[in-house]
Design a protein around this motif. Structure first.
Motif, PDB file in Angstrom:
ATOM      1  N   LYS A 158       0.835  -1.020   0.060  1.00 42.01           N
ATOM      2  CA  LYS A 158      -0.195  -0.079   0.057  1.00 42.01           C
ATOM      3  C   LYS A 158       1.009   1.056   0.029  1.00 42.01           C
ATOM      4  O   LYS A 158       0.647   2.287  -0.724  1.00 42.01           O
ATOM      5  N   LEU A 159       1.876   1.284   0.658  1.00 45.18           N
ATOM      6  CA  LEU A 159       2.743   2.247   0.982  1.00 45.18           C
ATOM      7  C   LEU A 159       3.469   2.819  -0.544  1.00 45.18           C
ATOM      8  O   LEU A 159       3.492   3.835  -0.996  1.00 45.18           O
ATOM      9  N   ILE A 160       4.059   1.633  -1.152  1.00 45.26           N
ATOM     10  CA  ILE A 160       4.603   1.698  -2.368  1.00 45.26           C
ATOM     11  C   ILE A 160       3.781   2.310  -3.483  1.00 45.26           C
ATOM     12  O   ILE A 160       3.804   3.016  -4.093  1.00 45.26           O
ATOM     13  N   ASP A 161       2.343   1.570  -3.370  1.00 41.43           N
ATOM     14  CA  ASP A 161       1.463   1.751  -4.545  1.00 41.43           C
ATOM     15  C   ASP A 161       0.962   3.308  -4.204  1.00 41.43           C
ATOM     16  O   ASP A 161       0.524   3.869  -5.271  1.00 41.43           O
ATOM     17  N   GLN A 162       1.248   4.148  -3.008  1.00 42.92           N
ATOM     18  CA  GLN A 162       0.851   5.535  -3.133  1.00 42.92           C
ATOM     19  C   GLN A 162       1.823   6.300  -3.831  1.00 42.92           C
ATOM     20  O   GLN A 162       1.630   7.550  -4.014  1.00 42.92           O
ATOM     21  N   LEU A 163       3.032   5.797  -3.840  1.00 46.57           N
ATOM     22  CA  LEU A 163       4.432   6.882  -4.629  1.00 46.57           C
ATOM     23  C   LEU A 163       3.825   6.980  -6.092  1.00 46.57           C
ATOM     24  O   LEU A 163       3.236   5.931  -6.717  1.00 46.57           O
ATOM     25  N   PRO A 164       4.234   8.182  -6.581  1.00 50.79           N
ATOM     26  CA  PRO A 164       4.328   8.298  -8.007  1.00 50.79           C
ATOM     27  C   PRO A 164       5.103   7.409  -8.892  1.00 50.79           C
ATOM     28  O   PRO A 164       5.897   6.946  -8.335  1.00 50.79           O
ATOM     29  N   MET A 168      12.169   5.430   1.011  1.00 48.80           N
ATOM     30  CA  MET A 168      12.787   5.667   2.270  1.00 48.80           C
ATOM     31  C   MET A 168      12.070   6.862   2.938  1.00 48.80           C
ATOM     32  O   MET A 168      11.971   6.920   4.534  1.00 48.80           O
ATOM     33  N   HIS A 169      12.052   8.068   2.466  1.00 50.39           N
ATOM     34  CA  HIS A 169      11.417   9.076   3.179  1.00 50.39           C
ATOM     35  C   HIS A 169       9.876   8.814   3.697  1.00 50.39           C
ATOM     36  O   HIS A 169       9.668   8.762   5.014  1.00 50.39           O
ATOM     37  N   GLU A 170       9.232   8.091   2.958  1.00 51.56           N
ATOM     38  CA  GLU A 170       7.964   7.641   3.451  1.00 51.56           C
ATOM     39  C   GLU A 170       7.942   6.711   4.328  1.00 51.56           C
ATOM     40  O   GLU A 170       6.970   6.795   5.500  1.00 51.56           O
ATOM     41  N   ILE A 171       8.919   5.867   4.620  1.00 54.69           N
ATOM     42  CA  ILE A 171       9.063   4.775   5.445  1.00 54.69           C
ATOM     43  C   ILE A 171       9.406   5.531   6.697  1.00 54.69           C
ATOM     44  O   ILE A 171       8.879   5.122   7.986  1.00 54.69           O
ATOM     45  N   TYR A 172      10.258   6.446   6.746  1.00 54.79           N
ATOM     46  CA  TYR A 172      10.718   7.105   7.888  1.00 54.79           C
ATOM     47  C   TYR A 172       9.358   7.961   8.618  1.00 54.79           C
ATOM     48  O   TYR A 172       9.262   7.679   9.766  1.00 54.79           O
ATOM     49  N   VAL A 173       8.666   8.643   7.682  1.00 52.98           N
ATOM     50  CA  VAL A 173       7.707   9.554   8.061  1.00 52.98           C
ATOM     51  C   VAL A 173       6.636   8.277   8.997  1.00 52.98           C
ATOM     52  O   VAL A 173       6.059   8.766  10.033  1.00 52.98           O
ATOM     53  N   ARG A 174       6.417   7.522   8.231  1.00 51.72           N
ATOM     54  CA  ARG A 174       5.254   6.409   8.841  1.00 51.72           C
ATOM     55  C   ARG A 174       5.569   5.965  10.048  1.00 51.72           C
ATOM     56  O   ARG A 174       4.946   5.804  10.999  1.00 51.72           O
ATOM     57  N   GLU A 175       7.014   5.542  10.113  1.00 52.70           N
ATOM     58  CA  GLU A 175       7.637   5.025  11.453  1.00 52.70           C
ATOM     59  C   GLU A 175       7.532   5.824  12.400  1.00 52.70           C
ATOM     60  O   GLU A 175       7.049   5.457  13.725  1.00 52.70           O
ATOM     61  N   LYS A 204       5.705   5.726  16.037  1.00 48.00           N
ATOM     62  CA  LYS A 204       6.120   5.757  17.205  1.00 48.00           C
ATOM     63  C   LYS A 204       5.370   6.772  18.279  1.00 48.00           C
ATOM     64  O   LYS A 204       5.273   6.784  19.495  1.00 48.00           O
ATOM     65  N   GLY A 205       4.990   7.907  17.421  1.00 46.99           N
ATOM     66  CA  GLY A 205       4.548   9.058  18.323  1.00 46.99           C
ATOM     67  C   GLY A 205       2.978   8.395  18.802  1.00 46.99           C
ATOM     68  O   GLY A 205       2.868   8.879  20.214  1.00 46.99           O
TER      69      GLY A 205
END
Length: 62
Positions: free
Chosen positions: A12-18, A27-34, A38-39
């Motif tokens: 799903k995360l990959i499919d959202q990318l252009p 990697m940015h999307e993974i970092y933001v999601r993580e 965590k927050g």
């Protein structure tokens, strides 16, 4: 502590990318999601600080 991610969530995360996304974009999307997850975990567990405490720590006006 790492969160377990299902293949479905990763897809799903990959499919959202252009279509022209780079590895850095992924990697940015993974970092933001993580960071968000965590927050949210910290918030649910009561591991938060008030805005006034943070402002005081960094010498910001209230």
């Amino acid at each position: 502590m790492s969160t377990i991610v299902s293949k479905e969530e990763a897809h799903k995360l990959i499919d959202q990318l252009p279509a022209n996304a780079t590895w850095d974009d992924l990697m940015h999307e993974i970092y933001v999601r993580e960071a968000i997850e965590k927050g949210l975990e910290d918030s649910k567990a009561g591991r938060t600080k008030g805005v006034a405490d943070i402002r005081k720590k960094y010498g910001l006006p209230e």
